[in-house]
Motif scaffolding. Structure first.
Motif: not given
Ligand code: CP3
Length: 342
Positions: A282, A308-309, A314
């Motif tokens: 996160q 991140f995704s 996430y």
């Protein structure tokens, strides 16, 4: 049709079209609607009244359509059950801080009860948010025992919280007794929130980053691990946030937390390389980014999402709580940008 909250799906590492998004400290003074309520009620009045606390918890949902509501409360509230007198002006002030080991004898060992307003608010949020086509997650939270101790212990001549590690080294036995008591209280507090219907709970270790890894292993990790062992289940994962945690990522993971919440100073690619594939991540936009001009802001958010995704698991968020003077328009644009990301 899958109608579980997006955030719950992310915590289960399910592949999603876009990440869920919420913001730490998402209900508060940057909102005109919150300031209007604050002009009629003190912070503690809001926290102690289930109707008003519910209303305030819902403000960011109604105004920005966040993917999760976090119950409106404070990490310091459970300390009242130990006989500690707290006030907010608006920064926390403790009337009877611990100055020497003997002061701990004044702490009351009590069952969790006076705070039953928090689970009540969670149940009401859950009733409102769990139905419909796109249900939203409800989050509970607590402070880590170390961070609670940072507020409870008088800092003596030291600036900031440095007096607390000093106290811990000088009085290790008393420190352990205090952290044990705070751990027991926190387990009861979080268990009540989970019984109230929280989809997940977050532990805030705001001052954990003061400690080097060895001290973190003595003064914070074991207590957090105990809390997580006691409350985390398949259906109610724990999110662990430590501010200033770049030197602690792997250590935090040892707590067993399902999700690690990163602060803004850790590079996404570095965090992903260091953390296990099964750990949900996160974060971690710098809260200050929300003051940048629109083009730069958008670029920073895009860069975070791109980093991140790509992998499941996430949750988009800030790297620390939202700042008081943040423009509401920047919050709305951030949320919309995450929602439109694919
Ligand atoms: O996230 C949310 O919207 C839920 C509400 C929430 C509050 N505090 C309300 C609050 C949460 C999750 C917290 C957590 C909290 N409280 C932390 C951990 C997160 C972090 O920021 O590191 C800490 C360290 C505290 C202790 C605390 N409470 C401080 C340091 C302060 C003063 C600083 C500030 O932001 O004003 C508070 C008071 C507080 N807690 C306010 C709010 C909305 C401001 C009080 C007011 O409105 O007058």
């Amino acid at each position: 049709m899958n109608n579980r909250p997006l955030l719950v799906q992310a915590l289960n590492r399910e592949p999603l079209a876009r990440p869920p998004v919420w913001l730490m400290r998402q209900a508060g003074r940057y909102q005109a609607s919150y300031r209007a309520i604050k002009s009629r009620h003190s912070f503690l009045e809001i926290c102690r009244d289930a109707d008003i606390a519910y209303e305030v918890s819902m403000l960011p949902i109604n105004e920005f359509d966040m993917d999760a509501a976090i119950v409106f409360a404070d990490i310091l509230l459970p300390l009242e059950g130990l006989g500690v007198t707290i006030d907010f002006a608006p920064g926390p002030h403790i009337a009877n801080p611990i100055q020497k080991p003997e002061d701990m004898e004044n702490l009351v060992v009590s069952e969790y009860d006076a705070y039953s307003v928090v689970p009540k608010v969670i149940s009401r949020l859950k009733d409102t948010l769990s139905c419909g086509e796109s249900p939203k997650a409800v989050l509970g939270f607590a402070g880590a025992p170390w961070t609670l101790a940072c507020y409870l212990i008088d800092h003596g001549p030291y600036k900031g919280f440095q007096g607390v590690p000093v106290f811990a080294e000088k009085h290790p036995q008393a420190m352990q007794t205090l952290l044990d008591q705070l751990t027991t209280t926190t387990i009861g507090y979080l268990a009540a929130q989970i019984a109230g219907g929280a989809d997940a709970v977050q532990i805030f270790d705001t001052w954990g980053g003061l400690l080097d890894e060895e001290s973190y292993r003595r003064f914070s990790l074991p207590y957090i691990t105990r809390i997580i062992n006691a409350v985390q289940t398949a259906n109610t994962p724990v999110i662990l946030y430590v501010n200033g945690s770049n030197h602690l990522l792997e250590t935090m993971e040892e707590s067993g937390a399902r999700c690690i919440s990163l602060d803004w100073r850790t590079e996404p690619s570095e965090a992903l390389a260091r953390l296990k594939a099964e750990t949900v991540v996160q974060g971690n936009l710098d809260p200050v980014s929300l003051f940048a001009p629109p083009a730069l802001r958008e670029q920073k958010v895009r860069s975070m999402l791109e980093s991140f995704s790509a992998r499941p698991g996430y949750i988009a968020n800030l790297g620390h709580g939202i700042l008081q003077e943040t423009p509401e328009s920047a919050v709305l644009e951030l949320i919309n940008q995450v929602k439109n990301y694919s």
